[in-house]
Motif scaffolding. Structure first.
Motif, PDB file in Angstrom:
ATOM      1  N   MET A   1       2.525  20.892 -21.216  1.00  0.00           N
ATOM      2  CA  MET A   1       3.615  20.479 -20.286  1.00  0.00           C
ATOM      3  C   MET A   1       3.152  20.754 -18.794  1.00  0.00           C
ATOM      4  O   MET A   1       3.847  20.455 -17.802  1.00  0.00           O
ATOM      5  CB  MET A   1       5.034  21.227 -20.623  1.00  0.00           C
ATOM      6  N   HIS A   2       2.322  21.853 -18.664  1.00  0.00           N
ATOM      7  CA  HIS A   2       2.022  22.102 -17.219  1.00  0.00           C
ATOM      8  C   HIS A   2       0.838  21.337 -16.925  1.00  0.00           C
ATOM      9  O   HIS A   2       0.609  20.810 -15.856  1.00  0.00           O
ATOM     10  CB  HIS A   2       1.327  23.667 -17.291  1.00  0.00           C
ATOM     11  N   VAL A   3      -0.290  20.941 -17.722  1.00  0.00           N
ATOM     12  CA  VAL A   3      -1.274  20.265 -17.203  1.00  0.00           C
ATOM     13  C   VAL A   3      -1.222  18.607 -17.228  1.00  0.00           C
ATOM     14  O   VAL A   3      -2.126  17.915 -16.820  1.00  0.00           O
ATOM     15  CB  VAL A   3      -2.716  20.669 -18.165  1.00  0.00           C
ATOM     16  N   TYR A   4      -0.255  18.266 -17.985  1.00  0.00           N
ATOM     17  CA  TYR A   4       0.016  16.793 -17.819  1.00  0.00           C
ATOM     18  C   TYR A   4       1.426  16.495 -17.115  1.00  0.00           C
ATOM     19  O   TYR A   4       2.417  16.016 -17.757  1.00  0.00           O
ATOM     20  CB  TYR A   4       0.013  16.252 -19.261  1.00  0.00           C
TER      21      TYR A   4
ATOM     22  N   SER B   1       1.754  13.778 -25.309  1.00  0.00           N
ATOM     23  CA  SER B   1       2.157  12.629 -26.240  1.00  0.00           C
ATOM     24  C   SER B   1       2.721  11.495 -25.844  1.00  0.00           C
ATOM     25  O   SER B   1       2.969  10.348 -26.387  1.00  0.00           O
ATOM     26  CB  SER B   1       2.965  13.377 -27.351  1.00  0.00           C
ATOM     27  N   THR B   2       3.190  11.509 -24.608  1.00  0.00           N
ATOM     28  CA  THR B   2       3.786  10.339 -23.948  1.00  0.00           C
ATOM     29  C   THR B   2       3.247  10.222 -22.497  1.00  0.00           C
ATOM     30  O   THR B   2       3.047  11.179 -21.686  1.00  0.00           O
ATOM     31  CB  THR B   2       5.436  10.963 -23.663  1.00  0.00           C
TER      32      THR B   2
ATOM     33  N   SER C   1      22.981  15.498 -19.567  1.00  0.00           N
ATOM     34  CA  SER C   1      22.922  15.769 -20.849  1.00  0.00           C
ATOM     35  C   SER C   1      22.312  14.940 -21.870  1.00  0.00           C
ATOM     36  O   SER C   1      23.148  13.919 -21.844  1.00  0.00           O
ATOM     37  CB  SER C   1      23.932  16.985 -21.193  1.00  0.00           C
ATOM     38  N   VAL C   2      21.512  15.394 -22.539  1.00  0.00           N
ATOM     39  CA  VAL C   2      21.034  14.406 -23.647  1.00  0.00           C
ATOM     40  C   VAL C   2      21.393  14.910 -24.903  1.00  0.00           C
ATOM     41  O   VAL C   2      20.871  16.057 -25.216  1.00  0.00           O
ATOM     42  CB  VAL C   2      19.668  14.066 -23.552  1.00  0.00           C
ATOM     43  N   GLU C   3      21.965  14.276 -25.920  1.00  0.00           N
ATOM     44  CA  GLU C   3      22.313  14.651 -27.091  1.00  0.00           C
ATOM     45  C   GLU C   3      21.282  14.786 -28.202  1.00  0.00           C
ATOM     46  O   GLU C   3      20.300  13.919 -27.972  1.00  0.00           O
ATOM     47  CB  GLU C   3      23.339  13.974 -27.801  1.00  0.00           C
ATOM     48  N   GLY C   4      21.332  15.811 -28.948  1.00  0.00           N
ATOM     49  CA  GLY C   4      20.206  16.065 -30.074  1.00  0.00           C
ATOM     50  C   GLY C   4      18.606  16.808 -29.450  1.00  0.00           C
ATOM     51  O   GLY C   4      19.064  17.295 -28.170  1.00  0.00           O
ATOM     52  N   SER C   5      17.881  17.099 -30.061  1.00  0.00           N
ATOM     53  CA  SER C   5      16.568  18.004 -29.919  1.00  0.00           C
ATOM     54  C   SER C   5      15.321  17.189 -29.645  1.00  0.00           C
ATOM     55  O   SER C   5      14.414  17.640 -29.249  1.00  0.00           O
ATOM     56  CB  SER C   5      16.328  19.028 -30.975  1.00  0.00           C
ATOM     57  N   ARG C   6      15.442  15.867 -29.669  1.00  0.00           N
ATOM     58  CA  ARG C   6      14.440  14.904 -29.548  1.00  0.00           C
ATOM     59  C   ARG C   6      14.019  14.957 -28.208  1.00  0.00           C
ATOM     60  O   ARG C   6      14.865  14.973 -27.269  1.00  0.00           O
ATOM     61  CB  ARG C   6      14.830  13.534 -30.033  1.00  0.00           C
ATOM     62  N   SER C   7      12.857  14.978 -27.761  1.00  0.00           N
ATOM     63  CA  SER C   7      12.290  14.502 -26.402  1.00  0.00           C
ATOM     64  C   SER C   7      12.526  13.168 -25.656  1.00  0.00           C
ATOM     65  O   SER C   7      12.555  13.028 -24.710  1.00  0.00           O
ATOM     66  CB  SER C   7      10.866  15.031 -26.218  1.00  0.00           C
ATOM     67  N   VAL C   8      12.350  12.188 -26.728  1.00  0.00           N
ATOM     68  CA  VAL C   8      12.712  10.903 -26.414  1.00  0.00           C
ATOM     69  C   VAL C   8      13.833  10.233 -27.033  1.00  0.00           C
ATOM     70  O   VAL C   8      14.201  10.142 -28.215  1.00  0.00           O
ATOM     71  CB  VAL C   8      11.413  10.126 -26.730  1.00  0.00           C
ATOM     72  N   VAL C   9      14.777   9.801 -26.336  1.00  0.00           N
ATOM     73  CA  VAL C   9      16.112   9.502 -26.666  1.00  0.00           C
ATOM     74  C   VAL C   9      16.375   8.198 -26.018  1.00  0.00           C
ATOM     75  O   VAL C   9      16.458   7.964 -24.879  1.00  0.00           O
ATOM     76  CB  VAL C   9      17.213  10.402 -26.458  1.00  0.00           C
TER      77      VAL C   9
ATOM     78  N   LEU D   1       6.606   3.490 -26.226  1.00  0.00           N
ATOM     79  CA  LEU D   1       7.189   4.679 -26.873  1.00  0.00           C
ATOM     80  C   LEU D   1       7.792   4.072 -28.283  1.00  0.00           C
ATOM     81  O   LEU D   1       8.392   3.226 -28.370  1.00  0.00           O
ATOM     82  CB  LEU D   1       8.542   4.912 -25.904  1.00  0.00           C
ATOM     83  N   ALA D   2       7.211   4.643 -29.206  1.00  0.00           N
ATOM     84  CA  ALA D   2       7.421   4.562 -30.514  1.00  0.00           C
ATOM     85  C   ALA D   2       9.151   4.380 -30.811  1.00  0.00           C
ATOM     86  O   ALA D   2       9.678   3.836 -31.644  1.00  0.00           O
ATOM     87  CB  ALA D   2       6.971   5.602 -31.508  1.00  0.00           C
TER      88      ALA D   2
END
Length: 218
Positions: free
Chosen positions: A93-96, A112-113, A131-139, A171-172
């Motif tokens: 998260m820091h280097v990209y 990954s993205t 705010s984004v629902e759920g725990s996924r990083s891509v919604v 993005l899958a």
């Protein structure tokens, strides 16, 4: 996904973890020459550091409690590996970071993205905390016939990037469907929006394509 595909994904993820950790140790973030970097890790860092510290405490504790040498060695190896793996996630998260350069915006989420949006496809940008629902990083969300994809950190985004035309992004989670808007996290959303608007204005001056003035950078 086939077994071969799953194996390929697992190997790529493992490689990304160790590559990120190496870059972090060497203090070599993946920021091309001439690009401005915009980090997004501040919200997730305390959570990851909590797990890392707890894991670091757990390793010697388990080693001290267990009486069986072979099991102690096995769990020590697993514990150290898990600790380094979590450090690799934090490092990614820091280097990209997100970057902005003469070509446009590059949006990332760890290793990954990696999504590139050229200037000619950026219609408007604004600071908007969501705010984004759920725990996924891509919604992916469907709203009024438009499709928006959120690249969230700790279930939130702070910057909206409206696209000039619907784009199919790598993005899958989108399932190959075109997207009309990107929503991303940023530690300093106002600074990112200011930089994007400056780039849009420069691009408009070169191409006579006027950017849309929408919202503010506060």
């Amino acid at each position: 996904m086939t077994a071969r595909g799953l194996l390929r994904t697992a190997v790529a993820f493992e490689s990304g973890i160790w590559r990120s950790l190496t870059r972090w140790v060497r203090r070599r973030p993946d920021v091309p020459a001439g690009a401005d970097a915009f980090p997004y890790a501040s919200a997730a860092s305390p959570v990851l550091w909590t797990f890392i510290v707890l894991s670091a405490v757990e390793i010697p504790l388990v080693d001290w409690l267990l009486p069986w040498p072979s099991l102690r060695v096995a769990l020590l190896v697993v514990g150290v590996y898990g600790l380094l793996w979590m450090l690799g996630l934090l490092a990614a998260m820091h280097v990209y970071p997100h970057t902005v350069d003469d070509a446009g915006l590059r949006v990332r989420s760890g290793f990954s993205t990696d999504v590139r949006v050229p200037w000619e496809e950026v219609a408007a940008v604004r600071v908007r905390r969501r705010s984004v629902e759920g725990s996924r990083s891509v919604v992916v969300a469907e709203e009024g016939g438009r499709r928006a994809v959120s690249l969230a950190v700790v279930a939130s985004t702070q910057v909206d990037v409206e696209l000039r035309t619907s784009l199919v992004l790598p993005l899958a989670r989108t399932g190959g469907r075109p997207v009309d808007e990107l929503r991303l996290a940023a530690d300093d959303p106002a600074a990112l929006v200011r930089r994007l608007r400056a780039g849009m204005s420069d691009h408009a001056a070169r191409t006579d394509v006027a950017p849309r003035a929408d919202g503010d950078a506060r």
